[in-house]
Scaffold this active site. Sequence first.
Site, PDB file in Angstrom:
ATOM      1  N   HIS A   1      12.244  45.100  15.410  1.00 42.87           N
ATOM      2  CA  HIS A   1      13.426  45.570  15.720  1.00 42.87           C
ATOM      3  C   HIS A   1      13.438  46.307  17.024  1.00 42.87           C
ATOM      4  CE1 HIS A   1      14.830  44.974  11.305  1.00 42.87           C
ATOM      5  NE2 HIS A   1      15.262  44.222  12.255  1.00 42.87           N
TER       6      HIS A   1
ATOM      7  N   GLU B   1      12.837  50.534  17.638  1.00 42.15           N
ATOM      8  CA  GLU B   1      12.004  51.335  16.712  1.00 42.15           C
ATOM      9  C   GLU B   1      10.887  51.460  17.395  1.00 42.15           C
ATOM     10  OE1 GLU B   1      12.055  49.097  13.079  1.00 42.15           O
ATOM     11  OE2 GLU B   1      14.162  49.126  13.091  1.00 42.15           O
TER      12      GLU B   1
ATOM     13  N   ARG C   1      18.888  46.516  18.693  1.00 40.61           N
ATOM     14  CA  ARG C   1      18.134  46.130  17.430  1.00 40.61           C
ATOM     15  C   ARG C   1      17.745  44.785  17.396  1.00 40.61           C
ATOM     16  NH1 ARG C   1      17.735  46.976  11.480  1.00 40.61           N
ATOM     17  NH2 ARG C   1      18.102  44.890  10.420  1.00 40.61           N
TER      18      ARG C   1
ATOM     19  N   HIS D   1       8.064  49.464  10.657  1.00 47.12           N
ATOM     20  CA  HIS D   1       9.556  49.641  10.929  1.00 47.12           C
ATOM     21  C   HIS D   1       9.702  50.969  11.119  1.00 47.12           C
ATOM     22  CE1 HIS D   1      11.575  45.400  10.468  1.00 47.12           C
ATOM     23  NE2 HIS D   1      10.396  45.218  10.043  1.00 47.12           N
TER      24      HIS D   1
END
Length: 427
Positions: free
Chosen positions: A179, A182, A235, A306
């Site tokens: 993602h 992150e 994202r 994550h």
Amino acid sequence: MAFSNFLLILALTGFVQGLSLGQDQRIRYDNYSVYRVKLETPGQRSLFKKLADDRENFRLWSEAKDELHLMISPGAFNEFEAEVQRTNSSAEIFISNVQELIDSEESANLMAARDGSFGWTKYNTLAEIYAWLDDILAAYPVITEGFVLGQSYEGRTIRGIKISYKSGNPGVFIESNIHAREWITSATATWLINQFLTSTDALVRQLAESHDWYIVPVLNVDGFVYTHEKDRMWRKTRQPSDISSCVGVDPNRNYDSHWMENEGASSNPCAEDYGGPKPFSEPEIQAMADFVSSLNGKINVLLAFHSYSQLLLSPYGHTAEELPPNYEDLMSVAKAYADAVEGLPYGTVYRYGTSAGILYPASGATIEWAYNEQDIEITYTIEFRDTGRYGFILPPVHIIPNAEEALVGIVALLEKCEELGYLNLKN
């Protein structure tokens, strides 16, 4: 929730600023706020998630069984307030101006970048990470080996590094930055690489030298570059859709394992958790799957980094009605990680459980594919700091503390895996 006329005027001004951007300007989030919405019924969840289909005004940041975090544009406050009242929900603000956090992060990065060196007091770009990887590979040619998973949609190389001190070690695979927004994940992955190669601590040396490490610092390379150059809050991947003007797929819903089952991903191309038009539609995910498959059983443990929420999530993600066969072992290993992290002076608390059990259905994810299709029996999504104070925009000062927690947690995790017999060579 009452909003004064002054606030509405300010909000609308910020909204106009957010939309009237030139092609080369970064997207700004002036006066965008993030709310924690408490959920009591499935209907409330569905209605608030539906708001997030309007990406200009709403973004889903985080979701759990009893709450979700929603970023709201200043121009959408009235709509949000009306929905809260209509559903008899409760909502509280915890970030009042997202752009202020982004600006602070950027200032800290610029301050730390003044000496021109690579380090962990700032968030590094993809180019900086790759240049540093080149230096590492040159400095440690005997114990490191670079590998290429493949190419992204926009033609970028997806790179990784293998660290191996001797033959006959069990394998640990670390996937990071699937993602894009992150950033703490790639920062932590690169810090770990450095520790495995340079630390003189006896415990770290034992950890580094008794496992083969396969580490991909940035899997979603296109999205990651986009977060640095255009939209900090992006994202997904960057492949255009054939059926929508919305761009990108959630790469962590794109694996061919229970893909799109049980509402575990969205079929809406504008949604943050859009599973894609078909499994492995994203070249980044196809490349990841091909590479792990090519290792032919050499991986004993797979960890997907994550943020945020401070969680260890195991399979299953596609259903909460069924538990994996080694559920008790998965929970024992997760507990070892959480206990070790909480035992540090920071006192950071991690919760753990199955993805579907502790959060919500999430089909087509990395850990689902690794567990179900690759027979990797120990696999977790690790959601790093924090629980909402900063969310995705974790200040750089947290990088090293978070990485230290990850290191101590992984030590405990692998010790428990060894105790339970999961680190035996597979072939």
